[in-house]
Scaffold this active site. Structure first.
Site, PDB file in Angstrom:
ATOM      1  N   GLY A 183       0.851  -1.199   0.000  1.00  0.00           N
ATOM      2  CA  GLY A 183       0.000   0.000   0.000  1.00  0.00           C
ATOM      3  C   GLY A 183       0.877   1.235   0.000  1.00  0.00           C
ATOM      4  N   LEU A 184       0.237   2.368  -0.195  1.00  0.00           N
ATOM      5  CA  LEU A 184       0.959   3.640  -0.264  1.00  0.00           C
ATOM      6  C   LEU A 184       1.656   3.967   1.058  1.00  0.00           C
ATOM      7  CD1 LEU A 184      -1.822   5.789  -2.014  1.00  0.00           C
ATOM      8  CD2 LEU A 184       0.282   4.897  -3.078  1.00  0.00           C
ATOM      9  N   SER A 185       2.602   4.884   0.992  1.00  0.00           N
ATOM     10  CA  SER A 185       3.232   5.374   2.211  1.00  0.00           C
ATOM     11  C   SER A 185       2.148   6.022   3.087  1.00  0.00           C
ATOM     12  CB  SER A 185       4.299   6.418   1.845  1.00  0.00           C
ATOM     13  OG  SER A 185       4.848   6.982   3.009  1.00  0.00           O
ATOM     14  N   GLY A 186       2.112   5.657   4.341  1.00  0.00           N
ATOM     15  CA  GLY A 186       1.111   6.209   5.255  1.00  0.00           C
ATOM     16  C   GLY A 186      -0.225   5.485   5.220  1.00  0.00           C
ATOM     17  N   ALA A 187      -0.308   4.432   4.434  1.00  0.00           N
ATOM     18  CA  ALA A 187      -1.579   3.693   4.332  1.00  0.00           C
ATOM     19  C   ALA A 187      -1.937   3.015   5.655  1.00  0.00           C
ATOM     20  CB  ALA A 187      -1.491   2.649   3.219  1.00  0.00           C
ATOM     21  N   GLY A 188      -0.901   2.602   6.411  1.00  0.00           N
ATOM     22  CA  GLY A 188      -1.157   1.921   7.685  1.00  0.00           C
ATOM     23  C   GLY A 188      -0.510   0.549   7.765  1.00  0.00           C
ATOM     24  N   LYS A 189       0.362   0.230   6.826  1.00  0.00           N
ATOM     25  CA  LYS A 189       0.996  -1.099   6.784  1.00  0.00           C
ATOM     26  C   LYS A 189       1.728  -1.417   8.086  1.00  0.00           C
ATOM     27  CE  LYS A 189       3.509   0.061   3.214  1.00  0.00           C
ATOM     28  NZ  LYS A 189       3.064   1.471   3.090  1.00  0.00           N
ATOM     29  N   SER A 227       5.948  -1.964  -1.939  1.00  0.00           N
ATOM     30  CA  SER A 227       5.899  -2.948  -3.033  1.00  0.00           C
ATOM     31  C   SER A 227       4.948  -2.530  -4.149  1.00  0.00           C
ATOM     32  CB  SER A 227       5.567  -4.362  -2.534  1.00  0.00           C
ATOM     33  OG  SER A 227       5.055  -4.416  -1.230  1.00  0.00           O
TER      34      SER A 227
END
Ligand SMILES: Nc1ncnc2c1ncn2[C@@H]1O[C@H](COP(=O)(O)OP(=O)(O)O)[C@@H](O)[C@H]1O
Ligand SMILES: [Mg+2]
Length: 187
Positions: free
Chosen positions: A14-20, A88
């Site tokens: 997921g995008l940067s800051g998505a919560g991964k 990724s």
């Protein structure tokens, strides 16, 4: 040699800051409560050691992901619960790691929108990316290819991290990748 270990790789994209990373940190202890030995492979950390020196070109991003995939494969084979949190961005590269790891690979798409990630701007990077100060910033000036067939899709908007992590655990149970928490079953 016979191997009864049922390791798995839980791959957050997921995008940067998505919560991964946030969700990964909550899911980790939940897996350990189920008797699974957990290892975290977080993109930000990996870039300070295993992938130190790599940049953000497609070639370097792919090298980073393939290295993480290689380690995840070994650990999974030995029965660990490997939790990867890395942007990724390229579908082809994610498919390559899926292929490497096989049926113990679970892709988790943290689908938080670009708008929401930019609103959160956890590290202040979106402001810089929109100002043109960072080139090759995923979602702004570099591609993000959203998964089309992720086993788990987590929508974090309007939900707490705990809620999102609980959803991941629930889906892992539904997928038959983990069994229920014994302590909870007795209680
Ligand atoms: N449901 C949610 N799940 C995960 N993070 C959330 C959620 N709601 C809000 N957030 C916030 O979003 C941010 C996500 O940051 P982070 O986990 O570092 O993202 P990533 O690792 O994807 O770059 C954190 O500040 C977190 O508190
Ligand atoms: Mg992170």
């Amino acid at each position: 040699m016979r191997n009864d270990n049922h390791g798995l790789t839980l791959w957050f994209t997921g995008l940067s800051g998505a919560g991964k990373s946030t969700i990964a940190e909550i899911v980790g202890p939940e897996l350990e409560r189920r008797g699974i030995l957990v290892d975290h492979l977080d993109g930000d950390v990996i870039r300070t050691n295993l992938s130190k020196g790599l940049g953000f070109s497609r070639e370097d991003r792919d090298a980073n992901i393939l290295r993480i995939g290689f380690v995840a494969k070994l650990l999974t084979r030995h029965g660990a619960g490997v939790i990867v949190a890395a942007i990724s961005p390229y579908a082809e590269t994610r498919a390559a790691v899926r292929e490497m790891i096989g049926d113990r690979f679970v892709e988790v798409f943290v689908s938080t929108s670009l708008d929401e990630c930019a609103r959160r701007d956890v590290k202040g990077l979106y402001a810089k990316a929109f100002a043109g100060e960072i080139k090759e910033f995923t979602g702004v000036s570099d591609p993000y290819e959203a998964p089309e067939h992720a086993e788990i899709v987590v929508d974090t908007e309007g939900r707490t991290p705990d809620h999102s992590a609980a959803y991941v655990i629930q889906r892992l149970e539904e997928l038959g990748m983990i069994t229920g928490d014994a302590a909870e079953a007795v209680a």
